[in-house]
Design a protein around this motif. Sequence first.
Motif, PDB file in Angstrom:
ATOM      1  N   GLU A  36      71.759 -42.448 -60.828  1.00  6.87           N
ATOM      2  CA  GLU A  36      70.737 -43.484 -60.972  1.00  6.87           C
ATOM      3  C   GLU A  36      71.230 -44.683 -61.778  1.00  6.87           C
ATOM      4  O   GLU A  36      70.965 -45.824 -61.409  1.00  6.87           O
ATOM      5  CB  GLU A  36      69.469 -42.893 -61.602  1.00  6.87           C
ATOM      6  CG  GLU A  36      68.619 -42.093 -60.623  1.00  6.87           C
ATOM      7  CD  GLU A  36      68.261 -42.887 -59.368  1.00  6.87           C
ATOM      8  OE1 GLU A  36      67.836 -44.055 -59.506  1.00  6.87           O
ATOM      9  OE2 GLU A  36      68.425 -42.364 -58.262  1.00  6.87           O
ATOM     10  N   PRO A  37      71.952 -44.477 -62.895  1.00  6.00           N
ATOM     11  CA  PRO A  37      72.485 -45.648 -63.609  1.00  6.00           C
ATOM     12  C   PRO A  37      73.444 -46.459 -62.732  1.00  6.00           C
ATOM     13  O   PRO A  37      73.461 -47.689 -62.795  1.00  6.00           O
ATOM     14  CB  PRO A  37      73.218 -45.026 -64.802  1.00  6.00           C
ATOM     15  CG  PRO A  37      72.501 -43.735 -65.049  1.00  6.00           C
ATOM     16  CD  PRO A  37      72.153 -43.230 -63.689  1.00  6.00           C
ATOM     17  N   GLU A  38      74.236 -45.776 -61.907  1.00  6.40           N
ATOM     18  CA  GLU A  38      75.158 -46.488 -61.009  1.00  6.40           C
ATOM     19  C   GLU A  38      74.393 -47.263 -59.946  1.00  6.40           C
ATOM     20  O   GLU A  38      74.756 -48.397 -59.608  1.00  6.40           O
ATOM     21  CB  GLU A  38      76.120 -45.490 -60.362  1.00  6.40           C
ATOM     22  CG  GLU A  38      77.164 -44.931 -61.331  1.00  6.40           C
ATOM     23  CD  GLU A  38      77.970 -43.802 -60.724  1.00  6.40           C
ATOM     24  OE1 GLU A  38      79.130 -43.614 -61.157  1.00  6.40           O
ATOM     25  OE2 GLU A  38      77.446 -43.083 -59.829  1.00  6.40           O
ATOM     26  N   PHE A  39      73.336 -46.659 -59.428  1.00  5.43           N
ATOM     27  CA  PHE A  39      72.512 -47.369 -58.455  1.00  5.43           C
ATOM     28  C   PHE A  39      71.851 -48.590 -59.088  1.00  5.43           C
ATOM     29  O   PHE A  39      71.745 -49.650 -58.458  1.00  5.43           O
ATOM     30  CB  PHE A  39      71.449 -46.447 -57.872  1.00  5.43           C
ATOM     31  CG  PHE A  39      71.918 -45.602 -56.721  1.00  5.43           C
ATOM     32  CD1 PHE A  39      72.572 -46.186 -55.639  1.00  5.43           C
ATOM     33  CD2 PHE A  39      71.699 -44.238 -56.712  1.00  5.43           C
ATOM     34  CE1 PHE A  39      73.001 -45.413 -54.569  1.00  5.43           C
ATOM     35  CE2 PHE A  39      72.139 -43.457 -55.648  1.00  5.43           C
ATOM     36  CZ  PHE A  39      72.785 -44.047 -54.574  1.00  5.43           C
ATOM     37  N   LYS A  46      85.172 -46.985 -51.427  1.00  3.77           N
ATOM     38  CA  LYS A  46      84.959 -46.308 -52.703  1.00  3.77           C
ATOM     39  C   LYS A  46      83.785 -46.924 -53.457  1.00  3.77           C
ATOM     40  O   LYS A  46      83.585 -48.141 -53.427  1.00  3.77           O
ATOM     41  CB  LYS A  46      86.222 -46.378 -53.552  1.00  3.77           C
ATOM     42  CG  LYS A  46      87.385 -45.572 -52.980  1.00  3.77           C
ATOM     43  CD  LYS A  46      88.599 -45.648 -53.878  1.00  3.77           C
ATOM     44  CE  LYS A  46      89.744 -44.819 -53.304  1.00  3.77           C
ATOM     45  NZ  LYS A  46      90.963 -44.890 -54.157  1.00  3.77           N
ATOM     46  N   LYS A  47      83.054 -46.060 -54.130  1.00  7.17           N
ATOM     47  CA  LYS A  47      81.853 -46.495 -54.845  1.00  7.17           C
ATOM     48  C   LYS A  47      82.149 -47.657 -55.797  1.00  7.17           C
ATOM     49  O   LYS A  47      81.367 -48.617 -55.873  1.00  7.17           O
ATOM     50  CB  LYS A  47      81.288 -45.288 -55.597  1.00  7.17           C
ATOM     51  CG  LYS A  47      80.080 -45.553 -56.437  1.00  7.17           C
ATOM     52  CD  LYS A  47      79.516 -44.233 -56.959  1.00  7.17           C
ATOM     53  CE  LYS A  47      80.553 -43.428 -57.726  1.00  7.17           C
ATOM     54  NZ  LYS A  47      80.018 -42.140 -58.208  1.00  7.17           N
ATOM     55  N   ALA A  48      83.250 -47.584 -56.503  1.00  5.05           N
ATOM     56  CA  ALA A  48      83.585 -48.619 -57.483  1.00  5.05           C
ATOM     57  C   ALA A  48      83.932 -49.947 -56.825  1.00  5.05           C
ATOM     58  O   ALA A  48      83.922 -50.993 -57.489  1.00  5.05           O
ATOM     59  CB  ALA A  48      84.763 -48.153 -58.339  1.00  5.05           C
ATOM     60  N   ASP A  49      84.223 -49.934 -55.517  1.00  6.85           N
ATOM     61  CA  ASP A  49      84.645 -51.147 -54.821  1.00  6.85           C
ATOM     62  C   ASP A  49      83.538 -51.769 -53.969  1.00  6.85           C
ATOM     63  O   ASP A  49      83.759 -52.800 -53.333  1.00  6.85           O
ATOM     64  CB  ASP A  49      85.841 -50.831 -53.906  1.00  6.85           C
ATOM     65  CG  ASP A  49      87.048 -50.326 -54.678  1.00  6.85           C
ATOM     66  OD1 ASP A  49      87.211 -50.739 -55.851  1.00  6.85           O
ATOM     67  OD2 ASP A  49      87.826 -49.531 -54.117  1.00  6.85           O
ATOM     68  N   ILE A  50      82.367 -51.156 -53.936  1.00  4.67           N
ATOM     69  CA  ILE A  50      81.323 -51.606 -53.005  1.00  4.67           C
ATOM     70  C   ILE A  50      80.838 -53.020 -53.315  1.00  4.67           C
ATOM     71  O   ILE A  50      80.657 -53.835 -52.407  1.00  4.67           O
ATOM     72  CB  ILE A  50      80.149 -50.608 -52.991  1.00  4.67           C
ATOM     73  CG1 ILE A  50      80.581 -49.337 -52.232  1.00  4.67           C
ATOM     74  CG2 ILE A  50      78.910 -51.217 -52.331  1.00  4.67           C
ATOM     75  CD1 ILE A  50      79.526 -48.254 -52.176  1.00  4.67           C
ATOM     76  N   LEU A  51      80.632 -53.349 -54.574  1.00  6.05           N
ATOM     77  CA  LEU A  51      80.168 -54.704 -54.897  1.00  6.05           C
ATOM     78  C   LEU A  51      81.207 -55.756 -54.525  1.00  6.05           C
ATOM     79  O   LEU A  51      80.861 -56.815 -53.982  1.00  6.05           O
ATOM     80  CB  LEU A  51      79.831 -54.801 -56.390  1.00  6.05           C
ATOM     81  CG  LEU A  51      78.449 -54.300 -56.813  1.00  6.05           C
ATOM     82  CD1 LEU A  51      78.272 -54.437 -58.317  1.00  6.05           C
ATOM     83  CD2 LEU A  51      77.342 -55.042 -56.078  1.00  6.05           C
ATOM     84  N   GLU A  52      82.485 -55.479 -54.785  1.00 10.44           N
ATOM     85  CA  GLU A  52      83.537 -56.421 -54.426  1.00 10.44           C
ATOM     86  C   GLU A  52      83.641 -56.550 -52.909  1.00 10.44           C
ATOM     87  O   GLU A  52      83.786 -57.652 -52.368  1.00 10.44           O
ATOM     88  CB  GLU A  52      84.877 -55.952 -55.010  1.00 10.44           C
ATOM     89  CG  GLU A  52      86.063 -56.831 -54.662  1.00 10.44           C
ATOM     90  CD  GLU A  52      85.981 -58.236 -55.255  1.00 10.44           C
ATOM     91  OE1 GLU A  52      86.841 -59.065 -54.901  1.00 10.44           O
ATOM     92  OE2 GLU A  52      85.068 -58.512 -56.055  1.00 10.44           O
TER      93      GLU A  52
END
Length: 219
Positions: free
Chosen positions: A106-109, A143-149
């Motif tokens: 949830e914090p990541e979302f 990858k989750k960490a790359d989704i915004l980029e």
Amino acid sequence: MATAETAELIARLSLKNELSGEVRRAKGDLAGLGQAVQQHTTRIGQATRQMGQHLGQGVATAGRNLERLAITGGATLIGLGVGAAKLALDWEQAFAGVRKTVDATEPEFAAMEQGILDLSSKIPIAATELAGLAEAAGALGVKKADILEFTRVTALMGVTTDVTAQAAADAFGHIGTVIGLTGKEYERFASQVVALGNDGATTESAILGITTRIAGAGR
């Protein structure tokens, strides 16, 4: 593509009548405010018009104007409440698609949601469309960490080249999965595609099409 469209349809049907408590309260508060303004202004207008019967035509006219203002002003506020609720529901539905394809806490979302909303203030694309790009990223294995980029780069491709943002997301997702793009590599790859499009006799969409087909061999 058919699978993505089916998933979107299911999400919309399942969320059609599921307004969050916050949205319900916001809609009710704004509608209530509009009604209250209308009622109070109407009473003031009526009182002023009645005074006008004794004090002159000018005051009576002012009273009638206040009554008309109450009707239009109250209706405007109620309309704003409905519009705000519609926008909130559209965003809920769009971000629900991200939740379906991305495995996160949830914090990541929450951070991802804020990141997408921030992007919508910098790139001329609606937040709901940006959420669709993030959803595609999750479905394509980014990858989750790359989704915004990934979302930022594909959105920029959509507004600066002949490639739509969704087509860029599909191509970048497939190519990135095959050759292992991560993080800022999406931006470097996009820069090379744009540079080739500017310097050559072909377009960015054609370059992406060729690259997608030969990505496996390139790896």
